[in-house]
Design a protein around this motif. Structure first.
Motif, PDB file in Angstrom:
ATOM      1  N   ILE A  33      -6.674  -4.707   3.295  1.00 44.48           N
ATOM      2  CA  ILE A  33      -5.248  -4.411   3.513  1.00 44.48           C
ATOM      3  C   ILE A  33      -4.483  -4.558   2.198  1.00 44.48           C
ATOM      4  CG2 ILE A  33      -3.148  -5.261   4.658  1.00 44.48           C
ATOM      5  CD1 ILE A  33      -5.064  -5.865   7.111  1.00 44.48           C
ATOM      6  N   ALA A  37      -2.611  -1.629   0.001  1.00 42.61           N
ATOM      7  CA  ALA A  37      -1.221  -1.764  -0.448  1.00 42.61           C
ATOM      8  C   ALA A  37      -1.077  -1.400  -1.924  1.00 42.61           C
ATOM      9  CB  ALA A  37      -0.721  -3.190  -0.200  1.00 42.61           C
ATOM     10  N   ILE A  56       4.617  -5.668   5.383  1.00 49.36           N
ATOM     11  CA  ILE A  56       3.367  -5.587   6.138  1.00 49.36           C
ATOM     12  C   ILE A  56       3.662  -6.231   7.481  1.00 49.36           C
ATOM     13  CG2 ILE A  56       0.954  -6.297   6.289  1.00 49.36           C
ATOM     14  CD1 ILE A  56       0.860  -6.245   3.234  1.00 49.36           C
ATOM     15  N   LEU A  68      -3.345 -13.476   6.368  1.00 47.95           N
ATOM     16  CA  LEU A  68      -2.418 -12.624   5.611  1.00 47.95           C
ATOM     17  C   LEU A  68      -1.329 -13.467   4.955  1.00 47.95           C
ATOM     18  CD1 LEU A  68      -1.997  -9.522   7.958  1.00 47.95           C
ATOM     19  CD2 LEU A  68      -2.779  -9.462   5.579  1.00 47.95           C
ATOM     20  N   VAL A  82       6.188  -9.098  -1.144  1.00 46.75           N
ATOM     21  CA  VAL A  82       5.658  -8.728   0.173  1.00 46.75           C
ATOM     22  C   VAL A  82       6.329  -9.568   1.250  1.00 46.75           C
ATOM     23  CG1 VAL A  82       3.600  -8.676   1.647  1.00 46.75           C
ATOM     24  CG2 VAL A  82       3.439  -7.998  -0.758  1.00 46.75           C
ATOM     25  N   LEU A  84       5.849 -10.408   5.247  1.00 49.84           N
ATOM     26  CA  LEU A  84       4.968 -10.301   6.406  1.00 49.84           C
ATOM     27  C   LEU A  84       5.805 -10.528   7.654  1.00 49.84           C
ATOM     28  CD1 LEU A  84       2.038  -9.983   7.410  1.00 49.84           C
ATOM     29  CD2 LEU A  84       1.832 -12.471   7.278  1.00 49.84           C
ATOM     30  N   CYS A  98       8.209  -0.493   8.169  1.00 49.54           N
ATOM     31  CA  CYS A  98       7.096  -1.201   7.525  1.00 49.54           C
ATOM     32  C   CYS A  98       6.297  -0.200   6.686  1.00 49.54           C
ATOM     33  CB  CYS A  98       6.177  -1.813   8.578  1.00 49.54           C
ATOM     34  SG  CYS A  98       7.012  -2.964   9.684  1.00 49.54           S
ATOM     35  N   GLN A  99       5.626  -0.709   5.669  1.00 49.39           N
ATOM     36  CA  GLN A  99       4.735   0.152   4.904  1.00 49.39           C
ATOM     37  C   GLN A  99       3.329   0.123   5.516  1.00 49.39           C
ATOM     38  OE1 GLN A  99       7.387  -1.628   2.996  1.00 49.39           O
ATOM     39  NE2 GLN A  99       8.097   0.419   3.527  1.00 49.39           N
ATOM     40  N   ILE A 100       2.923  -1.032   6.051  1.00 51.32           N
ATOM     41  CA  ILE A 100       1.627  -1.163   6.713  1.00 51.32           C
ATOM     42  C   ILE A 100       1.859  -1.862   8.047  1.00 51.32           C
ATOM     43  CG2 ILE A 100      -0.690  -2.191   6.627  1.00 51.32           C
ATOM     44  CD1 ILE A 100      -0.508  -2.105   3.573  1.00 51.32           C
TER      45      ILE A 100
END
Length: 176
Positions: A33, A37, A56, A68, A82, A84, A98-100
């Motif tokens: 992951i 990114a 994320i 994570l 980042v 989370l 979100c990007q992921i």
């Protein structure tokens, strides 16, 4: 189009239903992951400004939240800190920012709804749920004995306008 890559894992890895069921599997998933990114390119307009975080998000079961969190503490992606975040059912507008999005174990109907709601948005969807890529997810982690396969749904990646560099595949080999 689905691309499948086989990656060797330690032979000591126990058989598990999902890769995220084992410590080694979770570690491998988290490392990939983070690798995604750094090696995918998102359209610049997905960020609300130069100080916007790289998000994320986790949906479904949360086996990956702790690893994570540990891996991403004070981590930067493309110069962005980042963030989370947890995303619950019914928060698809939030998931689109979100990007992921890491999708944990969810029933097939919920999974299909979540993947469908993100289809045309620049959000990388990843999961170790069986048949995730076939259901429209972008990256499926599939474990089998001492190997792990990455199944990439290139069609969905293209629709989301996520650009993959060749460096994304340096850790894997293509299966004919």
């Amino acid at each position: 189009m689905l691309l499948i890559f086989l990656l060797p894992l330690s032979p000591a890895r126990a058989q598990a239903e999902h890769l995220s069921d084992t410590d080694l599997g979770r570690k491998v998933m988290v490392n990939y992951i983070v690798h995604f990114a750094h090696h995918l390119q998102w359209p610049i307009e997905v960020f609300s400004g130069s100080g916007a975080p790289f998000r994320i998000c986790v949906m479904g079961d949360d086996e990956l939240v702790a690893p994570l969190t540990a891996r991403l503490h004070h981590h930067r992606v493309q110069g962005r800190l980042v963030s989370l975040e947890r995303v619950n059912d019914g928060e698809m507008m939030r998931a689109r920012r979100c990007q992921i999005v890491v999708m944990g174990d969810m029933d097939a109907e919920r999974l299909a709804q979540a993947v469908g709601a993100l289809e045309f948005f620049p959000v990388l969807t990843v999961s170790d749920t069986s048949r995730f890529a076939a259901l429209g997810g972008m990256v499926e982690f599939a474990g089998s004995g001492a190997n792990m396969a990455l199944q990439l749904n290139k069609t969905r990646l293209d629709r989301a306008e996520l650009k993959m560099g060749n460096s994304l595949f340096r850790l894997s080999k293509q299966v004919n």
